[in-house]
Design a protein around this motif. Structure first.
Motif, PDB file in Angstrom:
ATOM      1  N   LYS A   3     -17.791  32.132  20.778  1.00  0.00           N
ATOM      2  CA  LYS A   3     -17.683  32.928  19.503  1.00  0.00           C
ATOM      3  C   LYS A   3     -16.444  33.942  20.032  1.00  0.00           C
ATOM      4  CE  LYS A   3     -22.268  33.293  17.876  1.00  0.00           C
ATOM      5  NZ  LYS A   3     -23.542  33.747  17.826  1.00  0.00           N
ATOM      6  N   SER A   6     -13.210  31.916  20.240  1.00  0.00           N
ATOM      7  CA  SER A   6     -12.757  31.612  18.816  1.00  0.00           C
ATOM      8  C   SER A   6     -12.120  32.821  18.100  1.00  0.00           C
ATOM      9  CB  SER A   6     -13.711  31.326  18.004  1.00  0.00           C
ATOM     10  OG  SER A   6     -14.795  32.071  17.697  1.00  0.00           O
ATOM     11  N   ILE A   7     -12.763  34.003  18.321  1.00  0.00           N
ATOM     12  CA  ILE A   7     -12.325  35.208  17.603  1.00  0.00           C
ATOM     13  C   ILE A   7     -10.675  35.689  18.355  1.00  0.00           C
ATOM     14  CG2 ILE A   7     -12.646  37.727  17.625  1.00  0.00           C
ATOM     15  CD1 ILE A   7     -15.303  37.344  17.087  1.00  0.00           C
ATOM     16  N   PHE A  10      -8.302  33.180  17.178  1.00  0.00           N
ATOM     17  CA  PHE A  10      -7.898  33.416  15.615  1.00  0.00           C
ATOM     18  C   PHE A  10      -7.045  34.839  15.610  1.00  0.00           C
ATOM     19  CE2 PHE A  10      -8.651  35.813  11.804  1.00  0.00           C
ATOM     20  CZ  PHE A  10      -8.179  34.851  10.826  1.00  0.00           C
ATOM     21  N   LEU A  11      -7.286  35.504  16.468  1.00  0.00           N
ATOM     22  CA  LEU A  11      -6.480  36.747  16.459  1.00  0.00           C
ATOM     23  C   LEU A  11      -4.835  36.529  16.903  1.00  0.00           C
ATOM     24  CD1 LEU A  11      -8.926  39.695  17.582  1.00  0.00           C
ATOM     25  CD2 LEU A  11      -7.860  39.343  15.360  1.00  0.00           C
ATOM     26  N   CYS A  84      -7.006  40.063   9.494  1.00  0.00           N
ATOM     27  CA  CYS A  84      -7.109  39.827  10.804  1.00  0.00           C
ATOM     28  C   CYS A  84      -8.063  40.627  11.888  1.00  0.00           C
ATOM     29  CB  CYS A  84      -5.546  39.818  11.384  1.00  0.00           C
ATOM     30  SG  CYS A  84      -4.407  38.707  10.891  1.00  0.00           S
ATOM     31  N   PRO A  88     -12.576  38.767  11.465  1.00  0.00           N
ATOM     32  CA  PRO A  88     -13.478  38.231  12.676  1.00  0.00           C
ATOM     33  C   PRO A  88     -14.503  39.086  13.228  1.00  0.00           C
ATOM     34  CG  PRO A  88     -10.846  38.215  12.749  1.00  0.00           C
ATOM     35  CD  PRO A  88     -11.126  39.072  11.700  1.00  0.00           C
ATOM     36  N   ALA A  91     -17.297  38.185  11.303  1.00  0.00           N
ATOM     37  CA  ALA A  91     -17.843  36.757  11.583  1.00  0.00           C
ATOM     38  C   ALA A  91     -18.562  36.811  12.881  1.00  0.00           C
ATOM     39  CB  ALA A  91     -16.530  35.740  11.763  1.00  0.00           C
ATOM     40  N   ILE A 113     -17.523  39.683   5.432  1.00  0.00           N
ATOM     41  CA  ILE A 113     -16.535  38.627   5.539  1.00  0.00           C
ATOM     42  C   ILE A 113     -15.978  38.431   4.154  1.00  0.00           C
ATOM     43  CG2 ILE A 113     -16.177  36.124   5.987  1.00  0.00           C
ATOM     44  CD1 ILE A 113     -18.080  36.210   8.299  1.00  0.00           C
TER      45      ILE A 113
END
Length: 156
Positions: A3, A6-7, A10-11, A84, A88, A91, A113
């Motif tokens: 996790k 993935s964050i 994404f950022l 952004c 996240p 999430a 979210i």
């Protein structure tokens, strides 16, 4: 760990979205002439219509468009923050709530979210569209016309 990675991914992706908008502006006429000499030395061309690229910056935006520019910039900034940063983080809260089986964390994370993306994306788009309109308007009204025709009289 997945996790968190993935964050971070994404950022990183979200921050690269702004890499393309660094040189928006309009061409502005230079005071100097561009002189081109033919390689065989027979022909010299003097171009008095040389242009350089000038950016559309905050000073110009605030001085001409005032509060409308400030509002568009703030709208875009809040949209980016919500989409952004808050989404996240929400999430991550949702994922930890699902892993722990905690219904309260899951509900808060899913609501956060939905709220952050539901408000962030429209704010981001609206602010970007308004800033683009201001740039187009400024270039249309104040920018030089590099391909304008002119008539000159002189010996030929």
């Amino acid at each position: 760990m997945k996790k968190l990675l993935s964050i971070i991914a994404f950022l990183t992706f979200a921050c690269t979205l702004f890499a393309q908008n660094s040189d928006i502006g309009w061409p502005q006429r230079q005071d100097k002439e561009k002189i081109t000499v033919d390689p065989n030395g027979q022909d010299i061309t003097i171009d008095r219509n040389t242009f350089i690229w000038q950016p559309f910056n905050d000073t110009i935006g605030y001085s001409i468009y005032g509060s409308r520019y400030r509002k568009a910039k703030a709208s875009k900034g809040w949209g980016v923050f919500l989409s952004c940063i808050v989404a996240p983080a929400s999430a991550f809260l949702l994922g930890s709530g699902i892993d722990e089986g905690d219904l309260a964390k899951t509900l808060i994370g899913s609501a956060a979210i939905a709220g952050s993306l539901g408000a962030g994306i429209p704010l981001w788009v609206k602010g970007r569209r308004e800033l683009d309109w201001m740039l187009d308007d400024y270039a249309r009204r104040y920018g030089p016309k590099p391909y304008a025709t002119s008539i000159t009289a002189g010996p030929t």
